[in-house]
Design a protein around this motif. Structure first.
Motif: not given
Length: 602
Positions: A260, A278, A297, A301, A309-310, A316
């Motif tokens: 990120l 996310r 986003m 991914a 990425i989640d 967040s």
């Protein structure tokens, strides 16, 4: 260890500087931003033997005129004659020249003393803000007239300066050397600059992992790599020994943070993407919009298939603070890790959170948590809006997969009754929240389950209506408090009701004044000192001048009209001076408030 990728550059610069005669051309070191051009040249000059007798290095970044380039060269040649010494020397020199009747208006210290070198290095040509063709013409004099060796560092592909630039470049540049991104060498150098021993050791241990992530960016930007490593070091310093001792957790943290950070620093994602793109809600939204252009986003991914990425190891909000705002809050970071699957103790976790993390918990843990959550629901234990929405969303989800017997329709009816009960017992939060933030961003760093369903939206709307009603119920007490504030601190009274640069303007769009008795308000207002009375009149103008009585403050309109009428009525019973003052201020400051008589047609 020698840099094989850029050995051609080192070899040629060695050859160029070892020439015993003037080469009559300059060498251009080219490559994209952040690839390590300056690093390679400085490293070469540091180790090249024999050293140049005199070397001048200047950056053209931010310079815009030839005079500024001359000044930069002079400062590089005479570093002691900068700042106060330079000013003192310049003043003495100017005085001496004037004494012998020489015009000093266009003469600088550098013009008189001069400077020369065997090797000149001009960095950041693409960031020179003046005419780049003219800059090349100026640099050419060192090659042609002084016979010096000149190295120019630039992202040549970024320069769009036309035919004249290309012509001058062709005349001046005899060799163009492209710098290749060399991860191994740069990474070793960057690791050596890490102060925190744990972070330094972790980087060394996971060099291949970091190399893989870096290559997947396809950006070849070593500057971003170094910045990311420094930022991650700050995060690691905020961790406890327990966190640092969990290598899997730190590796997961590294993968998420590096990816990120790479994407944010290269402008592929922004702060809003980090904050809202996310988590489960974003994944659901992406599924609903399948077939449409993926969000930034989601593209990230897809690019990093081996990185989740989640992952909620960092919420967040923590990521936005770290990557966007530069805020590294140890308490915030530790709390985020503690809530992750690596450190959470289910026995200490809120039941609804255990249910939310159903993909990371065992069947027995989830079912036990569902039972506890249901008990709390029956006891009306959830009073925070975010938690209520999480529980309602989870109940819809559990109904959908058959964990609970209630249908979705029954979940909606039970949810509405829950909200009604909280309202009746005055336990419902009387707040004004951002609808979008609650519906899609979630609460507590977690996206809300089932937020894309019609049933959830119905419950959400009922919550907003109930919360708004609870808020209106507080108006009479708050209005009475405000009337007391008007007596004791009229400036705070003004700030409470009008938009200012202060955090005090909490009621600027709340029709609070409608709860006050107009007669009582007018009596209190006219009993104030004249200066304070003036501030109250100013409040009316600031509060209503932008059509607010037809928008957010529409329910306050009848009250404002009544106050205006009663102020004019008061003029009939007071002295002529006071009456004139009130009429004048009503006419000017209360112009946005309709005249009731005019509206009724009388």
């Amino acid at each position: 260890m020698p840099d094989a990728k850029n050995q051609h550059l080192l070899d040629y610069l060695g050859y160029y500087l070892s020439l015993t005669h003037s080469p009559r051309y300059a060498v251009l070191i080219s490559g994209p931003w952040g690839v390590g051009k300056t690093y390679q040249v400085k490293r070469f000059l540091q180790h090249h033997r024999p050293e140049p007798k005199k070397l001048l290095y200047v950056s053209l970044y931010g310079l815009s005129t030839l005079d500024e380039i001359r000044d930069a060269l002079f400062q590089a040649a005479y570093p002691l004659l900068t700042g106060k010494p330079a000013k003192l020397f310049g003043s003495l020199l100017t005085a001496g020249l004037k004494y012998v009747k020489v015009d000093t208006s266009s003469i600088s210290v550098g013009d008189v003393i001069g400077f020369s070198a065997d090797v000149y290095v001009f960095d950041d040509l693409e960031r020179y803000e003046g005419n780049k063709s003219t800059a090349l013409g100026y640099i050419n004099q060192f090659v042609e007239h002084e016979g010096a060796k000149v190295i120019i560092i630039a992202n040549d592909k970024e320069i769009k300066a036309g035919e004249d630039y290309e012509r001058r470049k062709e005349k001046l540049i005899g060799k163009v050397l492209e710098v290749q991104s060399s991860f191994d060498e740069a990474f070793s150098a960057f690791v050596a600059l890490i102060d925190d021993k744990f972070t330094q050791g972790f980087f060394k241990k996971n060099a291949e992992e970091i190399s893989s992530l870096y290559k997947q960016t396809k950006k070849d930007n070593l500057r971003i790599l170094q910045q990311t490593m420094w930022d991650f070091e700050r995060v690691c310093k905020a961790l406890t020994d327990e966190h640092r001792g969990h290598s899997d957790a730190i590796l997961t943290l590294l993968r998420l943070f590096f990816v990120l950070s790479f994407e944010f620093k290269s402008n592929q994602i922004n702060a809003d993407d980090l904050g809202n793109g996310r988590g489960l809600a974003a994944m659901v939204q992406a599924h609903v919009e399948k077939g449409k252009e993926p969000s930034p986003m989601r593209r990230v991914a897809d690019r990093y298939q081996n990185v989740d990425i989640d992952d909620s190891i960092l919420s967040s909000s923590v990521l936005v603070n770290c990557l966007v705002r530069g805020i590294v809050d140890p308490n915030e970071i530790q709390a985020s890790l503690n809530a992750s699957n690596f450190f959470v103790k289910v026995a200490d976790e809120a039941p609804w959170r255990t249910v939310w993390h159903w993909t990371e918990r065992t069947e027995s843990e989830v079912l036990a948590a569902v039972g506890k959550m249901s008990e709390q629901f029956e006891q009306r234990a959830f009073t925070i809006e975010g938690e209520i929405l999480h529980v309602l969303g989870l109940q819809l989800f559990l109904s959908d997969i058959g964990v609970i017997k209630s249908s979705k329709r029954q979940v909606v009816e039970d949810g509405k009754k829950y909200l009604d009960d909280l309202y009746k017992t005055k336990k419902l939060e009387a707040t004004q929240r951002d609808d979008y933030a609650l519906r899609f961003d979630g609460y507590g760093g977690l996206g809300i389950q089932s937020s894309d369903t019609l049933e959830y939206r119905e419950l959400f709307q009922h919550l907003r209506e109930s919360s708004a009603k609870a808020l209106r119920d507080t108006y009479p007490d708050k209005a009475s408090e405000l009337l007391e504030v008007m007596k004791t601190d009229v400036q705070l009274f003004y700030r409470r009701l009008c938009i200012t640069n202060s955090d005090d303007n909490i009621y600027y769009n709340t029709p609070l004044l409608a709860s006050l008795d107009p007669d009582m308000f007018v009596l209190t207002m006219l009993d104030l000192p004249i200066a304070d009375e003036h501030v109250v009149f100013m409040m009316f103008k600031s509060r209503y001048d932008h059509s607010q009585l037809d928008n957010d403050l529409s329910t306050e309109k009848p009250w404002a009209e009544a106050v205006k009428r009663k102020l004019l009525d008061a003029c009939e019973t007071c002295g002529p001076v006071t009456g004139k003052r009130i009429k004048m201020r009503v006419a000017y400051y209360m112009k946005a408030i309709p005249d009731v008589a005019a509206v009724s047609g009388k």
